[in-house]
Scaffold this motif. Structure first.
Motif, short mmCIF file in Angstrom:
data_model
loop_
_atom_site.label_atom_id
_atom_site.label_comp_id
_atom_site.label_asym_id
_atom_site.label_seq_id
_atom_site.Cartn_x
_atom_site.Cartn_y
_atom_site.Cartn_z
N CYS A 11 20.66 -6.82 -6.11
CA CYS A 11 19.76 -7.87 -5.62
C CYS A 11 20.56 -8.73 -4.65
O CYS A 11 21.78 -8.85 -4.80
CB CYS A 11 19.27 -8.75 -6.77
SG CYS A 11 18.17 -7.87 -7.88
N ARG A 13 20.21 -11.94 -4.42
CA ARG A 13 20.66 -12.98 -5.35
C ARG A 13 19.83 -12.91 -6.63
O ARG A 13 18.75 -12.33 -6.64
CB ARG A 13 20.61 -14.36 -4.68
CG ARG A 13 19.25 -14.97 -4.55
CD ARG A 13 19.42 -16.40 -4.01
NE ARG A 13 18.16 -17.07 -3.96
CZ ARG A 13 17.69 -17.71 -2.88
NH1 ARG A 13 18.37 -17.72 -1.76
NH2 ARG A 13 16.53 -18.33 -2.93
N LYS A 14 20.40 -13.47 -7.71
CA LYS A 14 19.72 -13.36 -8.99
C LYS A 14 18.70 -14.49 -9.15
O LYS A 14 18.99 -15.65 -8.86
CB LYS A 14 20.74 -13.48 -10.13
CG LYS A 14 21.63 -12.27 -10.30
CD LYS A 14 20.93 -11.04 -10.82
CE LYS A 14 20.42 -11.12 -12.23
NZ LYS A 14 19.76 -9.87 -12.66
N CYS A 15 17.51 -14.14 -9.62
CA CYS A 15 16.49 -15.17 -9.86
C CYS A 15 16.73 -15.75 -11.27
O CYS A 15 17.13 -15.02 -12.19
CB CYS A 15 15.10 -14.56 -9.77
SG CYS A 15 14.83 -13.73 -8.19
N TYR A 17 15.04 -16.50 -13.76
CA TYR A 17 14.25 -16.08 -14.93
C TYR A 17 14.49 -14.63 -15.32
O TYR A 17 14.01 -14.17 -16.35
CB TYR A 17 12.75 -16.25 -14.62
CG TYR A 17 12.35 -15.55 -13.33
CD1 TYR A 17 11.94 -14.23 -13.34
CD2 TYR A 17 12.43 -16.20 -12.10
CE1 TYR A 17 11.61 -13.57 -12.17
CE2 TYR A 17 12.10 -15.55 -10.93
CZ TYR A 17 11.70 -14.24 -10.96
OH TYR A 17 11.39 -13.59 -9.80
N CYS A 18 15.24 -13.90 -14.49
CA CYS A 18 15.21 -12.43 -14.60
C CYS A 18 16.35 -11.86 -15.42
O CYS A 18 17.50 -12.23 -15.28
CB CYS A 18 15.24 -11.84 -13.19
SG CYS A 18 15.24 -10.04 -13.19
N SER A 22 20.99 -6.17 -12.87
CA SER A 22 21.33 -6.07 -11.43
C SER A 22 22.47 -7.01 -11.14
O SER A 22 22.74 -7.95 -11.89
CB SER A 22 20.12 -6.43 -10.56
OG SER A 22 19.81 -7.79 -10.69
N GLY A 59 14.03 -1.86 -10.19
CA GLY A 59 15.32 -2.54 -10.12
C GLY A 59 15.42 -3.78 -10.97
O GLY A 59 14.67 -3.94 -11.92
N GLY A 60 16.32 -4.63 -10.51
CA GLY A 60 16.97 -4.74 -9.23
C GLY A 60 16.00 -4.70 -8.05
O GLY A 60 14.80 -4.87 -8.19
N THR A 61 16.57 -4.50 -6.91
CA THR A 61 15.77 -4.52 -5.69
C THR A 61 15.99 -3.23 -4.89
O THR A 61 16.90 -3.16 -4.05
CB THR A 61 16.12 -5.75 -4.83
OG1 THR A 61 16.09 -6.92 -5.65
CG2 THR A 61 15.14 -5.92 -3.69
N ASN A 94 11.17 -6.36 -2.27
CA ASN A 94 11.05 -7.80 -2.08
C ASN A 94 10.45 -8.04 -0.70
O ASN A 94 10.82 -7.35 0.26
CB ASN A 94 12.41 -8.48 -2.20
CG ASN A 94 12.85 -8.63 -3.65
OD1 ASN A 94 12.52 -7.79 -4.47
ND2 ASN A 94 13.57 -9.67 -3.94
N ARG A 131 13.26 -17.85 -5.25
CA ARG A 131 12.98 -16.63 -4.48
C ARG A 131 13.49 -16.77 -3.06
O ARG A 131 13.61 -17.86 -2.52
CB ARG A 131 11.47 -16.37 -4.45
CG ARG A 131 10.89 -16.12 -5.80
CD ARG A 131 11.38 -14.86 -6.43
NE ARG A 131 10.94 -13.68 -5.69
CZ ARG A 131 11.24 -12.43 -6.03
NH1 ARG A 131 12.02 -12.19 -7.07
NH2 ARG A 131 10.80 -11.42 -5.32
S1 SF4 Z 1 15.21 -7.85 -9.91
FE1 SF4 Z 1 13.83 -9.08 -8.64
S2 SF4 Z 1 13.30 -10.75 -10.04
FE2 SF4 Z 1 15.15 -9.82 -10.88
S3 SF4 Z 1 16.90 -10.95 -9.97
FE3 SF4 Z 1 16.48 -9.23 -8.65
S4 SF4 Z 1 15.14 -10.03 -7.06
FE4 SF4 Z 1 15.06 -11.45 -8.76
#
Ligand code: SF4
Ligand SMILES: C[S@@+](CC[C@H](N)C(=O)[O-])C[C@H]1O[C@@H](n2cnc3c(N)ncnc32)[C@H](O)[C@@H]1O
Length: 374
Positions: A11, A13-15, A17-18, A22, A59-61, A94, A131
């Motif tokens: 990713c 960057r890390k969100c 809540y997630c 990743s 993912g991840g992204t 994304n 985000r």
């Molecule tokens: S997988 Fe998606 S929601 Fe989770 S940290 Fe990565 S970008 Fe954010």
């Protein structure tokens, strides 16, 4: 039939809540496609020659990979597995990764379904969630995907957000259903243990929304879905007719799948196995030629539980004759008894052998399903 899942653990960057596995750096990213290629070779017999109907990059992204890398993985899958002609090939993306050039290249390499992580169409929500994109970018990405020829587009939204409101949620729904989408995944925010958001809740910095607000937002979702002819076919998933996610549906129908990449799970009807939740550990074992996932053989009770946990989340529900044939008469009778208990309260329905939770009670389905577990 069977499916293949590829976990892309990167990713930008890390969100907050997630909890999905990743990393917010590019460690090992250059060799990621080569390692997946090797893992495909090593695990080519896992699906027992069953035709692959669905391929899912999650993912991840996944949209942080180049289309060359994604194409390379798809070619390796076609070389080692029998991929059905009308297979569904999904990529989670994304919004800010979806330039027109990238979208066109995805089409060229055979991706035919997008799952775009929109989350909200309100900038203050997006900021709060940490985000990378804003609402306009999310709308543009979805419209561009349609314009270049994607006819099967899903978006993800999250509701029950702290600091949000029913008005903002309704605004999100109105904007979302105006987009050229065929599918919508709508998740209630979960405070996953260990995430920064969870820590903020524990320290009192963030206050979760009141349960009544979650219920109101869920009802709004169902009203909009009905108005726009979307079927609420699983607790968190809605679609136009013929556009259910075939890949996710296969998980809920106990169809076998192979999971590739760090932290990915696989299931072959007898056992479940999972790869290391570490890019390095997973990569090292692939390099040594030992994919070596940890595994467990499911006991009869685990299989029964798995069946209820997946089927009762859907509108097609669970089948008492399947339960009788696979797990025994006593299990089927217990399930029927429990269903009657919820049916008299209007929460479940029994149609012949089919037992199911009514969609208007999907929000509290976890509390119902728990009563079916052994
Ligand atoms: S997988 Fe998606 S929601 Fe989770 S940290 Fe990565 S970008 Fe954010
Ligand atoms: C694995 S994520 C990948 C999607 C993509 N990386 C993105 O963020 O847009 C899939 C979806 O899970 C949902 N999700 C992740 N964490 C969640 C949480 N704690 N609560 C509710 N939904 C969550 C989000 O809607 C997200 O789009």
């Amino acid at each position: 039939m069977s499916g293949i899942y590829i976990h892309v653990p990167y990713c930008k960057r890390k969100c907050s809540y997630c909890d999905f596995y990743s990393v917010a750096n590019d460690s090992g990213k250059n060799e990621f496609a080569n390692l997946i290629e090797k893992e495909i070779e090593l695990r080519a017999s896992y699906l027992n020659k069953s035709p692959v109907e669905t391929i899912y990059f999650g993912g991840g992204t996944p949209s942080t990979l180049t289309t060359e890398a994604i194409g390379k993985i798809l070619n390796a899958i076609s070389k080692h597995f029998t991929v059905a002609k009308n297979s569904e090939v999904t990529l989670e993306a994304n919004p800010d990764d979806l330039s027109i050039e990238y979208l066109l290249n995805l089409q060229k390499i055979g991706v035919n379904r997008l799952s775009i992580g929109v989350q909200s169409l309100c900038d203050s929500d997006l900021k709060q969630l940490g985000r990378r994109h804003n609402a306009t970018e999310a709308i543009n990405a979805t419209n561009h995907a349609k314009k270049v020829g994607f006819s099967n587009i899903s978006i993800d939204l999250i509701y029950g957000l702290p600091y949000s409101s029913n008005q903002i949620w309704e605004h999100n729904l109105a904007k979302a259903f105006a987009l050229p989408i065929t599918h919508l995944s709508c998740y209630h925010l979960i405070y996953e243990s260990g995430t920064p958001l969870h820590k903020n809740v524990k320290s009192g910095l963030v206050k979760p929304v009141d349960e009544n607000i979650s219920v109101e937002q869920f009802k709004l979702l169902q009203q909009y879905a009905q108005q726009f002819n979307f079927e609420h076919y699983e607790v968190s998933n809605l679609s136009k007719k013929e556009y259910r996610s075939r890949h996710n549906t296969s998980y809920w129908k106990q169809i076998h799948y192979l999971g590739l990449g760090p932290s990915a799970h696989s299931y072959n009807g007898v056992s479940r196995c999972w790869n290391a939740r570490s890019i390095e550990q997973w990569g090292n074992s692939i390099k040594k030629g030992l994919p070596n996932p940890e595994s467990e053989t499911l006991t009869k009770d685990e299989k029964i539980n798995e069946y209820f946990l997946t089927s009762l989340r859907t509108i097609w529900g669970a089948d008492l004759s399947y339960i009788n044939n696979n797990f025994g008469k006593a299990s089927a009778e217990l399930a029927q008894k429990m269903t009657v208990k919820y049916a008299v309260r209007g929460k479940m329905a029994i149609d012949g052998n089919i037992i199911r939770i009514k969609p208007e009670h999907f929000l509290t389905s976890d509390g119902i399903i728990i009563d079916f577990l052994v």
